[in-house]
Write an enzyme that holds these catalytic residues in place. Structure first.
Site, PDB file in Angstrom:
ATOM      1  N   HIS A   1      39.227   4.244 -37.787  1.00  0.00           N
ATOM      2  CA  HIS A   1      38.664   5.468 -37.185  1.00  0.00           C
ATOM      3  C   HIS A   1      38.604   5.394 -35.665  1.00  0.00           C
ATOM      4  CE1 HIS A   1      37.716   7.164 -41.028  1.00  0.00           C
ATOM      5  NE2 HIS A   1      36.877   6.198 -41.364  1.00  0.00           N
TER       6      HIS A   1
ATOM      7  N   ASP B   1      37.969   1.942 -50.641  1.00  0.00           N
ATOM      8  CA  ASP B   1      36.925   2.922 -50.962  1.00  0.00           C
ATOM      9  C   ASP B   1      37.456   4.087 -51.802  1.00  0.00           C
ATOM     10  OD1 ASP B   1      38.308   3.435 -48.617  1.00  0.00           O
ATOM     11  OD2 ASP B   1      36.518   3.692 -47.373  1.00  0.00           O
TER      12      ASP B   1
HETATM   13  N1  Q9C Z   1      29.247  11.577 -46.782  1.00  0.00           N
HETATM   14  C1  Q9C Z   1      35.523   3.437 -43.299  1.00  0.00           C
HETATM   15  O1  Q9C Z   1      35.679   3.460 -44.498  1.00  0.00           O
HETATM   16  N2  Q9C Z   1      30.015   8.279 -43.292  1.00  0.00           N
HETATM   17  N3  Q9C Z   1      34.642   4.247 -42.671  1.00  0.00           N
HETATM   18  C2  Q9C Z   1      30.509   9.313 -44.132  1.00  0.00           C
HETATM   19  C3  Q9C Z   1      30.071  11.128 -45.690  1.00  0.00           C
HETATM   20  C4  Q9C Z   1      31.026   7.561 -42.556  1.00  0.00           C
HETATM   21  C5  Q9C Z   1      33.851   5.182 -43.425  1.00  0.00           C
HETATM   22  C6  Q9C Z   1      29.424  10.071 -44.837  1.00  0.00           C
HETATM   23  C7  Q9C Z   1      32.036   6.860 -43.409  1.00  0.00           C
HETATM   24  C8  Q9C Z   1      32.942   5.983 -42.579  1.00  0.00           C
HETATM   25  C9  Q9C Z   1      36.278   2.485 -42.442  1.00  0.00           C
HETATM   26 ZN    ZN Z   2      37.019   4.459 -45.558  1.00  0.00          ZN
END
Ligand code: Q9C
Ligand code: ZN
Length: 340
Positions: free
Chosen positions: A159, A283
């Protein structure tokens, strides 16, 4: 395949995160890397080695040098203002506001981020920097002729943009690796299989035709990071045609996912890549606590097999995945599938 393990990952351990309106223990936690190390070791995939002390100058090849310098000093500035808590942004230069770097630490944190999912502790930067070295060590192995390598580090990176942290990410380990490989003469494709769109990686290479980016992820109309990742983002300028987004809706399982993975792999072949960097997020798993795809543990074997069928040198770079108990097995399954 060798695994490069960043033992300093545990120096980044955020106290909490604000999610769903609640203060929760951080999903992106040290146990993640430890269980992956455990299961990768059990699977006897190959030696586990430490990262080489390469330094992180290469980070400035894809990141703004001022941003990297900011990350290094951010917690120090924060603690002068707020004491011994995690440094966390809360105000951003959104629409209608000006893009000018403020002097105060709270202003700077907003300027150099796009969400609040990126707390910094006193020792976070050590973990982040060692993560860059982990991915650079993976690059060295690929350039030395290894078929594959696994860069196992946290926090994740995909990100992170040229000058913004967000989504648990600070420096973009996969993008740095891809850039260094390209400079060594490789034709590089990045395959991002993390559940979330790799907005940072996409943005870094969007106007470049020499590095291909393909991503399969939750549809931006439904899923974080919400504001990038649509299928009509195909690259710009010299990069036109070198960006492939394959968004899928909540509930997607292996039938839809495998078809998208085929398309991503076809794009990588058509681009003529000789080297692949995989942003390996797990994920997409059915039990992931913050995600809504339905992949099963055995599907990760198929994922690895499909990537192997590309027949290209492959650097796996660890990204997300928060169903901690199954995370090790799921990660190992991708690598086992690749080696089979
Ligand atoms: N309901 C990675 O997997 N929060 N980052 C999202 C949505 C942030 C994930 C909440 C998720 C970031 C690298
Ligand atoms: Zn992710």
């Amino acid at each position: 395949m060798k695994t490069i393990f960043n033992a300093d990952h545990k120096l980044h351990d955020a106290a909490f995160e604000l999610i769903g309106g609640k203060m929760m223990p951080a999903f992106e936690c040290p146990r993640r890397a430890e269980i992956v190390l455990e299961k990768v070791t059990e699977a006897k995939l190959g030696p586990v080695i430490a990262p080489t002390a390469t330094g992180i100058a290469a980070a400035a090849k894809v990141h703004d040098a001022k941003f990297v310098a900011f990350l290094e000093k951010a917690w120090g500035l924060w603690s002068e203002e707020h004491g011994d808590s995690d440094a966390l942004p809360m105000t951003w230069p959104a629409r209608s506001l000006r893009q000018i770097e403020p002097d105060s630490i709270d202003g700077k944190l907003g300027f150099y981020s796009f969400d609040a999912g990126c707390g910094l502790t006193k020792t976070s930067f050590q973990a982040i920097a060692a993560g860059v070295e982990t991915s650079l060590t993976g690059v060295d192995l690929i350039l030395a002729g290894e078929t594959s390598a696994f860069a196992l580090s946290r926090p994740p990176g995909h990100h992170a943009t040229a000058d913004q942290m967000g989504g648990y990410c600070y420096l973009n380990n996969a993008a740095i690796a891809a850039q260094v490989l390209a400079e060594a003469g490789r034709r590089v494709a990045i395959l991002d299989v993390d559940y979330h769109h790799g907005n940072g990686t996409q943005a870094i290479f969007y106007e470049r035709g020499d590095i291909y980016f393909a991503s399969i992820h939750g549809h931006p109309t439904q899923e974080y990071p919400y504001f990038l990742g649509y299928a009509d983002e195909t690259g710009a300028g010299a990069g036109e045609g070198a960006n492939l987004n394959l968004p899928l809706y909540w509930g997607s399982a292996w039938d839809a996912y495998g078809a998208a993975l085929d398309k991503a792999c076809e794009g990588i072949v058509a681009f003529g890549a000789d080297t692949v960097v995989v942003s390996l997020g797990l994920d997409t798993f059915e039990e992931d606590p913050i995600s809504k795809f339905k992949l099963k543990s055995e599907d990760y074997l198929r994922m690895g097999e499909r990537i192997r069928k590309l027949g290209l040198q492959t650097l796996f770079v660890f990204e997300g995945g928060y169903a901690v108990e199954a995370l090790g097995i799921n990660t190992a399954n991708v690598l086992i599938g690749f080696e089979s």
